[in-house]
Design an enzyme around this catalytic site. Structure first.
Site, PDB file in Angstrom:
ATOM      1  N   LYS A  67       0.856  -1.184   0.000  1.00  0.00           N
ATOM      2  CA  LYS A  67       0.000   0.000   0.000  1.00  0.00           C
ATOM      3  C   LYS A  67       0.886   1.227   0.000  1.00  0.00           C
ATOM      4  O   LYS A  67       1.857   1.313   0.756  1.00  0.00           O
ATOM      5  CB  LYS A  67      -0.874  -0.007   1.280  1.00  0.00           C
ATOM      6  CG  LYS A  67      -1.920   1.083   1.305  1.00  0.00           C
ATOM      7  CD  LYS A  67      -3.161   0.679   0.556  1.00  0.00           C
ATOM      8  CE  LYS A  67      -4.068   1.868   0.265  1.00  0.00           C
ATOM      9  NZ  LYS A  67      -3.586   2.709  -0.862  1.00  0.00           N
ATOM     10  N   LYS A  91       4.969   2.146   8.367  1.00  0.00           N
ATOM     11  CA  LYS A  91       3.786   2.971   8.660  1.00  0.00           C
ATOM     12  C   LYS A  91       2.537   2.093   8.766  1.00  0.00           C
ATOM     13  O   LYS A  91       1.765   2.206   9.720  1.00  0.00           O
ATOM     14  CB  LYS A  91       3.606   4.005   7.536  1.00  0.00           C
ATOM     15  CG  LYS A  91       2.635   5.103   7.860  1.00  0.00           C
ATOM     16  CD  LYS A  91       2.383   6.016   6.659  1.00  0.00           C
ATOM     17  CE  LYS A  91       3.637   6.710   6.171  1.00  0.00           C
ATOM     18  NZ  LYS A  91       3.338   7.683   5.091  1.00  0.00           N
ATOM     19  N   LYS A 103       5.298   1.971  -2.988  1.00  0.00           N
ATOM     20  CA  LYS A 103       5.304   3.377  -3.418  1.00  0.00           C
ATOM     21  C   LYS A 103       5.573   3.417  -4.911  1.00  0.00           C
ATOM     22  O   LYS A 103       6.218   2.533  -5.466  1.00  0.00           O
ATOM     23  CB  LYS A 103       6.418   4.140  -2.699  1.00  0.00           C
ATOM     24  CG  LYS A 103       6.207   5.639  -2.677  1.00  0.00           C
ATOM     25  CD  LYS A 103       5.109   5.975  -1.696  1.00  0.00           C
ATOM     26  CE  LYS A 103       5.024   7.411  -1.354  1.00  0.00           C
ATOM     27  NZ  LYS A 103       4.321   7.607  -0.078  1.00  0.00           N
ATOM     28  N   THR A 187      -4.856  13.075   6.193  1.00  0.00           N
ATOM     29  CA  THR A 187      -3.458  13.169   6.626  1.00  0.00           C
ATOM     30  C   THR A 187      -3.279  14.309   7.630  1.00  0.00           C
ATOM     31  O   THR A 187      -2.704  14.125   8.713  1.00  0.00           O
ATOM     32  CB  THR A 187      -2.527  13.362   5.410  1.00  0.00           C
ATOM     33  OG1 THR A 187      -2.811  12.322   4.463  1.00  0.00           O
ATOM     34  CG2 THR A 187      -1.072  13.295   5.807  1.00  0.00           C
ATOM     35  N   ASN A 217      -2.234  20.403   0.850  1.00  0.00           N
ATOM     36  CA  ASN A 217      -3.386  19.713   1.415  1.00  0.00           C
ATOM     37  C   ASN A 217      -3.181  19.338   2.894  1.00  0.00           C
ATOM     38  O   ASN A 217      -3.962  19.729   3.766  1.00  0.00           O
ATOM     39  CB  ASN A 217      -3.683  18.466   0.557  1.00  0.00           C
ATOM     40  CG  ASN A 217      -4.782  17.615   1.158  1.00  0.00           C
ATOM     41  OD1 ASN A 217      -5.747  18.133   1.682  1.00  0.00           O
ATOM     42  ND2 ASN A 217      -4.618  16.306   1.106  1.00  0.00           N
ATOM     43  N   SER A 343      -7.307   5.388   3.728  1.00  0.00           N
ATOM     44  CA  SER A 343      -7.235   4.554   2.515  1.00  0.00           C
ATOM     45  C   SER A 343      -7.672   3.130   2.830  1.00  0.00           C
ATOM     46  O   SER A 343      -8.330   2.463   2.024  1.00  0.00           O
ATOM     47  CB  SER A 343      -5.796   4.514   1.973  1.00  0.00           C
ATOM     48  OG  SER A 343      -5.554   5.585   1.109  1.00  0.00           O
TER      49      SER A 343
END
Ligand code: GLU
Length: 414
Positions: A67, A91, A103, A187, A217, A343
């Site tokens: 992920k 994470k 990633k 986030t 953001n 997510s």
């Protein structure tokens, strides 16, 4: 300069030493499971053909499908993608999610592309890497310079190639296409919840002051939530300017100003040398690209607390220097994990068919972040160590358990 995978492996080695882990786990986690490089050929608006380099790395799938986001930036390269995939492994493990770490990235400056060209890059990425992606294999999401629209093009391309809907294969989609409410806020909101859960550990008083590097953001949402919680936002920066007002300001006004003037310049006094690191604030928040605090400038940091809203905001040496100086660092794998946590909810929603309300998403996110932060602070106190070491120890023990559950070393020793 950003950290390389070799650097961040230091965090793994230290945790493995502290946990007295056998070599299997280190050996597996030192190397990415799979790393793919591709070239995307794009017909540009002027008729020319341009090739963009693209990568996708699965660092680990020990705990589940990989992920992690896809980054569009001119400075992206294989090493950066590997490093960021490495961080995702720890994470997701720290967050207790059933995911490994991945990633992706494309070396491209989206600001130089037309909308049609950008769409071709996004769709080209999926065509080049489609065999590596999927709900049970590797699930991309937004990252620097990619948003719901880019992820919608990607999900659409994957669906067209596979012949079935691919909602659970990509997260961060627009809500109408199977996305989840609250993903855009996740986030920044998650980072704010972490800081609020850690106020005692970090010895933060009411009205503590905050400077934020990067007002995109995540940075802007973090500012809004911390302002609402009674903290004082005194400085913010974007790529061209840094502004400062010692009494603090409402970040929504800074956002409105930025939108109207295409930048923050003139919103408040300019920060000398545009450098937020030297400002006398309680909390310094890197929320732009990584590697902002390194061994050459860690001594300049005047804040008592650094919150890594951006991934690998501090290089290993930079982070070590801050810790030596008694500066608390809230590590990226804790501070910014609200994004991947929501997510996860999107992935669950897409697999079950349930539609989650914004209230339910935020309640789940808030609880996860507070529990995770509390667990990390508790571990740091028990082990008399810093927050990053504590976070890695929790994450590495979960991954080690998964690797060991597959029985290799034990079976050989029996
Ligand atoms: N790109 C984000 C991160 O670095 C989100 C990843 C995701 O949602 O999978 O955590």
């Amino acid at each position: 300069m950003s950290a390389s995978t070799l650097d961040v492996c230091t965090f793994l080695e230290r945790a493995a030493d502290a946990l007295n882990l056998n070599d299997d786990v280190r050996e597996v986690l030192r190397h990415p499971t799979r790393s793919v490089a591709a070239s995307i050929n794009v017909r540009m608006g002027d008729g020319s053909l341009k090739t963009f380099s693209a990568w996708r790395t699965i660092h680990s799938n020990a705990l589940g499908p990989a992920k992690g986001g896809i980054r569009f930036h001119p400075s992206v390269d294989a090493d950066e993608v590997n490093t960021l995939a490495f961080l995702m492994t720890f994470k997701t493990a720290l967050a207790g999610l059933p995911f490994g770490g991945g990633k992706g990235g494309v070396a491209v400056d989206p600001g130089l592309l037309s909308r049609h060209e950008l769409e071709r890059v996004a769709r080209g990425y999926v065509r080049a890497l489609r065999h590596d992606l999927g709900a049970g294999r590797d699930v991309p999401a937004p990252d620097v310079n990619t948003n719901g629209t880019v992820l919608a093009w990607m999900a659409d391309e994957l669906a067209a190639l596979e012949g079935t809907a691919q909602t659970a294969s990509i997260t961060g989609k627009p809500i109408v296409l199977g996305g989840i409410a609250g993903r855009a806020e996740a986030t920044g909101r998650g980072a704010a919840k972490v800081v609020l859960a850690l106020t005692d550990h970090l010895k933060l008083a009411d009205g503590a002051t905050i400077a934020i590097q990067g007002f995109g953001n995540a940075g802007a949402q973090f500012a809004r939530d911390m302002h609402e919680a009674g903290f004082r936002i005194v400085a913010v920066s974007d790529s061209s300017s840094a502004v400062y007002s010692p009494d603090g300001f409402d970040p929504s006004e800074a956002e409105a100003y930025k939108a109207q003037h295409r930048g923050l310049k003139g919103f408040a006094d300019a920060v000398p040398g545009n450098d937020l690191r030297k400002l006398d604030v309680d909390i310094l928040v890197p929320a732009a690209l990584g590697g902002w605090i390194d061994d050459t400038n860690a001594d300049d940091v005047a804040a008592k607390v650094v919150v890594e809203v951006s991934n690998q905001a501090c290089t290993v040496h930079g982070a070590d220097r801050l810790t030596e100086r008694g500066v608390h660092v809230v590590p990226d794998i804790l501070a910014n994990s609200g994004g991947v946590s929501v997510s996860y909810l999107e992935w669950v929603q897409n697999r079950s068919g349930e539609q989650m309300s914004r209230e339910k998403v935020f309640a789940d996110l808030d609880q996860r972040m507070a529990e995770m932060a509390t667990a990390v602070a508790r571990r740091a106190a028990e082990d008399k160590t810093d927050l990053r070491s504590a976070a890695y120890r929790i994450a590495v023990s979960r991954i080690a358990e998964a690797i060991e559950s597959m029985g290799t070393r034990r079976l050989f020793n029996e």
